[in-house]
Design an enzyme around this catalytic site. Structure first.
Site, PDB file in Angstrom:
ATOM      1  N   GLY A 175       0.810  -1.221   0.000  1.00 27.65           N
ATOM      2  CA  GLY A 175       0.000   0.000   0.000  1.00 27.65           C
ATOM      3  C   GLY A 175       0.840   1.266   0.000  1.00 27.65           C
ATOM      4  O   GLY A 175       2.070   1.232  -0.149  1.00 27.65           O
ATOM      5  N   PHE A 176       0.157   2.365   0.158  1.00 26.25           N
ATOM      6  CA  PHE A 176       0.763   3.699   0.117  1.00 26.25           C
ATOM      7  C   PHE A 176       1.851   3.830   1.200  1.00 26.25           C
ATOM      8  O   PHE A 176       3.047   4.013   0.894  1.00 26.25           O
ATOM      9  CB  PHE A 176      -0.385   4.704   0.297  1.00 26.25           C
ATOM     10  N   ILE A 177       1.471   3.711   2.447  1.00 30.55           N
ATOM     11  CA  ILE A 177       2.443   3.886   3.529  1.00 30.55           C
ATOM     12  C   ILE A 177       3.392   2.681   3.586  1.00 30.55           C
ATOM     13  O   ILE A 177       4.603   2.835   3.755  1.00 30.55           O
ATOM     14  CB  ILE A 177       1.722   4.115   4.878  1.00 30.55           C
ATOM     15  N   TYR A 213     -15.213   2.985  10.192  1.00 29.28           N
ATOM     16  CA  TYR A 213     -13.756   2.866  10.030  1.00 29.28           C
ATOM     17  C   TYR A 213     -13.059   3.356  11.302  1.00 29.28           C
ATOM     18  O   TYR A 213     -12.207   2.653  11.872  1.00 29.28           O
ATOM     19  CB  TYR A 213     -13.309   3.679   8.809  1.00 29.28           C
ATOM     20  N   LYS A 264     -10.765   1.320  14.174  1.00 28.07           N
ATOM     21  CA  LYS A 264      -9.400   1.721  14.553  1.00 28.07           C
ATOM     22  C   LYS A 264      -9.307   1.899  16.069  1.00 28.07           C
ATOM     23  O   LYS A 264      -8.315   1.527  16.689  1.00 28.07           O
ATOM     24  CB  LYS A 264      -9.014   3.002  13.817  1.00 28.07           C
TER      25      LYS A 264
HETATM   26  N1  NAD Z   1      -3.099   7.237   4.388  1.00 26.80           N
HETATM   27  C1  NAD Z   1      -3.586   7.887   5.426  1.00 26.80           C
HETATM   28  O1  NAD Z   1      -3.803   9.115   5.376  1.00 26.80           O
HETATM   29  C2  NAD Z   1      -3.903   7.163   6.698  1.00 26.80           C
HETATM   30  C3  NAD Z   1      -4.431   7.913   7.767  1.00 26.80           C
HETATM   31  C4  NAD Z   1      -4.725   7.258   8.945  1.00 26.80           C
HETATM   32  C5  NAD Z   1      -4.484   5.899   9.075  1.00 26.80           C
HETATM   33  N2  NAD Z   1      -3.984   5.200   8.024  1.00 26.80           N
HETATM   34  C6  NAD Z   1      -3.774   3.770   8.200  1.00 26.80           C
HETATM   35  O2  NAD Z   1      -2.488   3.424   7.705  1.00 26.80           O
HETATM   36  C7  NAD Z   1      -2.529   2.104   7.159  1.00 26.80           C
HETATM   37  C8  NAD Z   1      -2.001   2.116   5.739  1.00 26.80           C
HETATM   38  O3  NAD Z   1      -2.862   2.954   4.960  1.00 26.80           O
HETATM   39  P1  NAD Z   1      -2.531   3.343   3.457  1.00 26.80           P
HETATM   40  O4  NAD Z   1      -2.932   4.740   3.259  1.00 26.80           O
HETATM   41  O5  NAD Z   1      -1.163   2.906   3.108  1.00 26.80           O
HETATM   42  O6  NAD Z   1      -3.615   2.446   2.705  1.00 26.80           O
HETATM   43  P2  NAD Z   1      -3.469   1.411   1.491  1.00 26.80           P
HETATM   44  O7  NAD Z   1      -4.851   0.966   1.147  1.00 26.80           O
HETATM   45  O8  NAD Z   1      -2.653   2.009   0.404  1.00 26.80           O
HETATM   46  O9  NAD Z   1      -2.653   0.227   2.158  1.00 26.80           O
HETATM   47  C9  NAD Z   1      -3.270  -0.800   2.884  1.00 26.80           C
HETATM   48  C10 NAD Z   1      -2.762  -2.128   2.346  1.00 26.80           C
HETATM   49  O10 NAD Z   1      -3.347  -3.174   3.116  1.00 26.80           O
HETATM   50  C11 NAD Z   1      -3.707  -4.219   2.234  1.00 26.80           C
HETATM   51  N3  NAD Z   1      -4.793  -4.984   2.826  1.00 26.80           N
HETATM   52  C12 NAD Z   1      -6.090  -4.622   2.975  1.00 26.80           C
HETATM   53  N4  NAD Z   1      -6.788  -5.602   3.533  1.00 26.80           N
HETATM   54  C13 NAD Z   1      -5.923  -6.621   3.749  1.00 26.80           C
HETATM   55  C14 NAD Z   1      -6.044  -7.923   4.308  1.00 26.80           C
HETATM   56  N5  NAD Z   1      -7.238  -8.378   4.722  1.00 26.80           N
HETATM   57  N6  NAD Z   1      -4.943  -8.712   4.378  1.00 26.80           N
HETATM   58  C15 NAD Z   1      -3.735  -8.272   3.928  1.00 26.80           C
HETATM   59  N7  NAD Z   1      -3.564  -7.042   3.392  1.00 26.80           N
HETATM   60  C16 NAD Z   1      -4.641  -6.229   3.315  1.00 26.80           C
HETATM   61  C17 NAD Z   1      -4.126  -3.534   0.948  1.00 26.80           C
HETATM   62  O11 NAD Z   1      -4.038  -4.386  -0.176  1.00 26.80           O
HETATM   63  C18 NAD Z   1      -3.139  -2.368   0.894  1.00 26.80           C
HETATM   64  O12 NAD Z   1      -2.016  -2.689   0.117  1.00 26.80           O
HETATM   65  C19 NAD Z   1      -3.960   1.629   7.296  1.00 26.80           C
HETATM   66  O13 NAD Z   1      -4.081   0.874   8.476  1.00 26.80           O
HETATM   67  C20 NAD Z   1      -4.751   2.911   7.428  1.00 26.80           C
HETATM   68  O14 NAD Z   1      -5.958   2.714   8.127  1.00 26.80           O
HETATM   69  C21 NAD Z   1      -3.695   5.798   6.835  1.00 26.80           C
END
Ligand code: NAD
Length: 320
Positions: free
Chosen positions: A11-13, A153, A157
């Site tokens: 994913g992104f992060i 959501y 969390k």
């Molecule tokens: N991007 C933000 O601004 C933000 C803000 C607050 C919290 N977060 C949290 O940070 C984390 C990463 O977020 P992100 O922005 O990189 O999102 P993202 O969707 O790009 O990354 C999440 C990854 O998790 C994988 N995933 C989803 N369900 C899954 C499962 N059941 N089993 C295995 N992999 C699974 C997805 O394929 C994806 O690659 C998440 O927990 C999100 O809730 C992100």
């Protein structure tokens, strides 16, 4: 060489964190099920640079698949776990709450169980500013009750944080929950406003702005988020919840003006109603991150957005 298990690696992060971990000399065991929240080929592209790295291995599995995940812990014996995998969309959580509960709560529970069983030295869990709902006590501090999330959501969390505390209490595992605030930057999730507006501006298309554009977000550059995550991972603290935000909220109108300046064009703007699960403002107090992690954001909005725009031009402009 220490092994770090990163869930949500594609994913992104997760992809940004993995680059930093490999650069720092860690071995990375990635877990991701390539879920369909957005185009999976973006995720494939994000992890492609790691494919030839001998210190990286990928497991295409679901965090809810406990036996498969156990086999990964058994084989790889991670020292640290960074749990990022989640269903991430505040709006779709309103219509698909069961799925959010399964992945974000039960998936986290599986990670907690295995971290206990395999004596992981430190577990970092991605939480979110969404837990604060529309609380008016800005800037938000971690000791808020955070019991009025606007979206399921945010509820999942918060529930994950509570479960994490119970695991720390009963089994003594070190766990830090990081409440990320509005990340943006390279490998940006394509459903988020900074990405969508960059795309529209560069393609000369109309931008949709919610309400009057007065809603504020504490946009935080992903490189800064990665730094906070590394610091938290390397420093077991017992149990802590820590905000990771920019501490400088900007309105949607200000965000757009900054992007227009960087791209060098004026946007065509259309107003649309705000979603009921959208909060008015996100605003992190980051005193705790400064004190416990020695972290503070280093990237200004203009600098971070400039990087987002350059990355988009180089990687996504040709995509459709
Ligand atoms: N991007 C933000 O601004 C933000 C803000 C607050 C919290 N977060 C949290 O940070 C984390 C990463 O977020 P992100 O922005 O990189 O999102 P993202 O969707 O790009 O990354 C999440 C990854 O998790 C994988 N995933 C989803 N369900 C899954 C499962 N059941 N089993 C295995 N992999 C699974 C997805 O394929 C994806 O690659 C998440 O927990 C999100 O809730 C992100």
């Amino acid at each position: 060489m220490k092994t770090v298990l990163v869930t949500g690696v594609a994913g992104f992060i997760g992809s940004n964190l993995t680059s930093a971990l490999l650069e720092k000399g860690y071995r990375v065991v990635g877990v991701d099920n390539f879920d369909d929240t957005y185009a999976t080929h973006f995720k494939e592209v994000q992890i492609a640079p790691f494919a030839d790295n001998g210190n990286y291995v990928l497991y295409r599995i679901d965090v809810c698949d406990a036996p498969a995940l156990k086999a990964v812990f058994e084989k790889e014996r991670p020292v640290y776990v960074v749990h990022l995998a989640a269903k991430v969309d505040t709006r779709s959580a309103v219509t698909m709450p069961h799925l959010y509960i399964a992945v974000n709560i039960e998936g986290t529970l599986t990670i907690l169980e295995l971290s206990r069983e395999y004596a992981v030295e430190n577990l970092v869990i991605a939480s979110s500013s969404s837990v604060y709902g529309n609380s008016e006590n800005v800037p938000w501090t971690e000791d808020e009750t955070a019991d009025r999330p606007l979206s399921p959501y945010g509820a999942t969390k918060r529930a994950a944080e509570l479960l994490a505390y119970a695991y720390h209490h009963n089994f003594g595992i070190h766990i830090t929950c990081l409440r990320y605030f509005n990340a943006y930057g390279e490998n940006n999730r394509p459903t988020m406003v900074p990405y969508l507006w960059t795309e529209k501006l560069l393609r000369g298309e109309e931008i949709e702005i919610s309400g009057e554009g007065s809603r504020k977000r504490d946009y935080t550059y992903v490189g800064d988020i990665v730094q906070a995550t590394l610091l938290a991972m390397e420093k077991p603290l017992g149990f802590e919840i820590i905000n990771v935000g920019n501490n400088t909220p900007v309105s949607l109108t200000e965000l757009l003006a900054t992007l227009e300046k960087i791209v060098g064009t004026k946007a065509k703007v259309k107003s649309r109603p705000s979603h009921s699960a959208s909060v008015e403002v996100t605003y992190a107090n980051i005193d705790k991150a400064k004190k416990l992690l020695g972290w503070e954001p280093e990237t200004s909005l203009e600098e971070g957005l400039t990087r987002l725009v350059s990355w988009f031009r180089a990687n996504r402009l040709e995509e459709r």
